[in-house]
Design a protein around this motif. Structure first.
Motif, PDB file in Angstrom:
ATOM      1  N   ASN A 152      -7.543 -65.399  -0.292  1.00 50.64           N
ATOM      2  CA  ASN A 152      -8.409 -64.936  -1.368  1.00 50.64           C
ATOM      3  C   ASN A 152      -8.146 -63.455  -1.622  1.00 50.64           C
ATOM      4  O   ASN A 152      -8.325 -62.619  -0.737  1.00 50.64           O
TER       5      ASN A 152
ATOM      6  N   TYR B   3      -9.718 -61.463  -3.684  1.00 53.81           N
ATOM      7  CA  TYR B   3     -10.884 -60.699  -4.105  1.00 53.81           C
ATOM      8  C   TYR B   3     -11.898 -60.475  -2.995  1.00 53.81           C
ATOM      9  O   TYR B   3     -12.622 -59.473  -3.000  1.00 53.81           O
ATOM     10  N   TYR B   4     -11.984 -61.421  -2.071  1.00 49.39           N
ATOM     11  CA  TYR B   4     -13.075 -61.356  -1.098  1.00 49.39           C
ATOM     12  C   TYR B   4     -12.650 -61.977   0.228  1.00 49.39           C
ATOM     13  O   TYR B   4     -11.962 -63.002   0.259  1.00 49.39           O
ATOM     14  N   SER B   5     -13.077 -61.364   1.312  1.00 49.20           N
ATOM     15  CA  SER B   5     -12.938 -61.958   2.641  1.00 49.20           C
ATOM     16  C   SER B   5     -14.260 -61.779   3.355  1.00 49.20           C
ATOM     17  O   SER B   5     -14.867 -60.707   3.308  1.00 49.20           O
ATOM     18  N   GLY B   6     -14.727 -62.824   3.992  1.00 42.56           N
ATOM     19  CA  GLY B   6     -16.012 -62.773   4.666  1.00 42.56           C
ATOM     20  C   GLY B   6     -16.252 -64.034   5.452  1.00 42.56           C
ATOM     21  O   GLY B   6     -15.412 -64.950   5.470  1.00 42.56           O
TER      22      GLY B   6
ATOM     23  N   LEU C 148     -20.181 -61.695  -5.189  1.00 45.00           N
ATOM     24  CA  LEU C 148     -19.082 -61.325  -4.305  1.00 45.00           C
ATOM     25  C   LEU C 148     -17.711 -61.555  -4.951  1.00 45.00           C
ATOM     26  O   LEU C 148     -17.462 -62.593  -5.546  1.00 45.00           O
ATOM     27  N   GLY C 149     -16.840 -60.577  -4.788  1.00 45.95           N
ATOM     28  CA  GLY C 149     -15.469 -60.682  -5.278  1.00 45.95           C
ATOM     29  C   GLY C 149     -15.276 -60.138  -6.673  1.00 45.95           C
ATOM     30  O   GLY C 149     -14.217 -59.580  -6.990  1.00 45.95           O
TER      31      GLY C 149
ATOM     32  N   ASP D 297     -16.730 -57.602  -7.961  1.00 40.96           N
ATOM     33  CA  ASP D 297     -16.690 -56.145  -7.911  1.00 40.96           C
ATOM     34  C   ASP D 297     -15.255 -55.651  -7.776  1.00 40.96           C
ATOM     35  O   ASP D 297     -14.889 -54.617  -8.367  1.00 40.96           O
ATOM     36  N   GLU D 298     -14.421 -56.382  -7.039  1.00 39.40           N
ATOM     37  CA  GLU D 298     -13.022 -55.970  -6.891  1.00 39.40           C
ATOM     38  C   GLU D 298     -12.258 -56.133  -8.205  1.00 39.40           C
ATOM     39  O   GLU D 298     -11.370 -55.326  -8.518  1.00 39.40           O
TER      40      GLU D 298
ATOM     41  N   GLY E  63     -21.790 -55.751  -4.687  1.00 38.56           N
ATOM     42  CA  GLY E  63     -21.412 -57.149  -4.657  1.00 38.56           C
ATOM     43  C   GLY E  63     -22.448 -57.929  -3.872  1.00 38.56           C
ATOM     44  O   GLY E  63     -22.717 -57.601  -2.709  1.00 38.56           O
TER      45      GLY E  63
ATOM     46  N   ASP F  46     -24.309 -61.636  -2.511  1.00 41.87           N
ATOM     47  CA  ASP F  46     -24.186 -63.042  -2.160  1.00 41.87           C
ATOM     48  C   ASP F  46     -25.481 -63.751  -2.537  1.00 41.87           C
ATOM     49  O   ASP F  46     -26.540 -63.125  -2.716  1.00 41.87           O
TER      50      ASP F  46
ATOM     51  N   ALA G 157     -13.865 -65.807  -6.588  1.00 39.95           N
ATOM     52  CA  ALA G 157     -15.023 -64.928  -6.749  1.00 39.95           C
ATOM     53  C   ALA G 157     -16.255 -65.805  -6.974  1.00 39.95           C
ATOM     54  O   ALA G 157     -16.159 -66.899  -7.540  1.00 39.95           O
TER      55      ALA G 157
END
Length: 360
Positions: free
Chosen positions: A31, A33-36, A181-182, A184-185, A198, A200, A232
């Motif tokens: 991904n 855009y996002y990692s979590g 989330l995501g 924002d990037e 960002g 959730d 995202a």
């Protein structure tokens, strides 16, 4: 490929990015855009709708576009309202919303000026020369906007996230950008010096003046191109204010009313809900991502909204229904339930809605 064929394909590609028609399995190693952490709606790489339905793939997109259900729109569908010149600030118990177009609202409450999904561009498209084109101008000239404090972007589809508009707003007012989330990037790549939050699903954010944002689930999906589907998050937002609560949904499938019931259980009803009720035909293709007018009326009742500002119709042609059909179907749905048309207002660009106080 000749120019006409190229433009037709470019338009189809743009629409696919909005309508969920292209599947790119394993197009990215991860991904971007996002990692979590893994959650009930994130599998470590992609976001998903719990107990939900994915949008249709490429074969169904072709089946839809080769069908004969499409109804032409006029090249121009002017609003009966002039372009609005909003007050600079709204205070006390007042709540005023003005439609810019599609899902773009100016919400004025508690001394704050909030924009949702702001799109001032001519097209909702990844390209400037093809894709859905607006049939009426924005309901507020950019120069007539009051100072913007907060911008909420519900997801990254082109009819909701217009990076050029966000860049202009940053240069003009330097607002706070709030998005799932995501996203924002994605925005940060164009608005490098912006302030971003960002969020959730389930997060809350205090933004001042007694106003708190809550990020809540909706049934949708995301993509900006062919290789970033569901990377995202998408979301609805509850704006909790001293003048009452506002439920803003940019896009959603009805999803058996699950999210509407959850919103009422958590928040206890709303003075205003901004609900989409257009872009739903053919329903066999769109039902997982866009609710129809009858479902939107049901959603109003399930979430306990006193009034609804209806949107997502009459600006960008995304689907098959005629330009005025959503309002006709909305009025029929309200009549079927013996509900006043004043409860659910199909907003037009430039229309200013002074929302009545909530009644107990």
């Amino acid at each position: 490929m000749n120019r006409r064929s190229f433009l037709k394909w470019s338009g189809l590609a743009a629409l696919a990015a909005l309508a969920g028609g292209v599947t790119a399995r394993s197009a990215m190693a991860g991904n971007k855009y996002y990692s979590g952490p893994v959650s009930d709606h994130f599998d470590g790489k992609l976001f998903f709708n719990p107990d939900g339905e994915e949008p249709s793939g490429l074969l169904n997109l072709v089946r839809w576009k080769l069908g004969n259900g499409n109804k032409a729109w006029p090249e121009s569908f002017p609003s009966p309202f002039p372009q609005a010149v909003p007050e600079e600030r709204i205070t006390g118990d007042r709540l005023v919303v003005t439609l810019v177009g599609h899902a773009s609202f100016l919400i004025q409450v508690a001394g704050l000026n909030i924009l949702t999904d702001p799109v001032w561009d001519e097209r909702a498209s990844p390209v400037r020369f093809a894709g859905p084109k607006r049939v009426n101008p924005p309901g507020i000239n950019m120069g007539d906007l009051p100072p913007i404090d907060l911008v909420i972007v519900t997801h990254n589809h082109y009819d909701h996230m217009d990076l050029e508009t966000l860049w202009v707003l940053q240069g003009r007012d330097k607002p706070r950008f709030v998005t799932p989330l995501g996203n924002d990037e994605i925005i940060r790549a164009r608005v490098e010096d912006g302030r971003f939050d960002g969020m959730d699903w389930g997060d809350r954010l205090e933004v001042g003046r007694g106003v708190t944002l809550h990020c809540e689930p909706c049934h949708h999906w995301s993509a900006r191109g062919l290789g970033d589907r569901r990377m995202a998050l998408w979301a609805a937002f509850v704006i909790e204010t001293p003048a009452g609560k506002i439920y803003h949904i940019g896009d959603t499938g009805f999803h058996r009313g699950i999210n509407y019931r959850a919103a009422r259980e958590k928040h206890g009803g709303f003075r205003l809900a901004n609900l989409p009720f257009g872009a739903y035909e053919p329903q066999w293709f769109m039902k997982a991502q866009h609710q129809n007018p009858e479902e939107a009326v049901e959603g109003m009742l399930l979430c306990g909204a006193g009034h609804v500002a209806g949107h997502h119709w009459g600006t960008f042609k995304l689907t098959d229904e005629g330009v005025e059909e959503p309002v006709e179907a909305l009025h029929a749905a309200l009549g079927k339930r013996s509900l006043s048309r004043d409860r659910f207002r199909p907003m037009r660009p430039g229309e200013v809605f002074e929302v009545p106080a909530a009644t107990v």
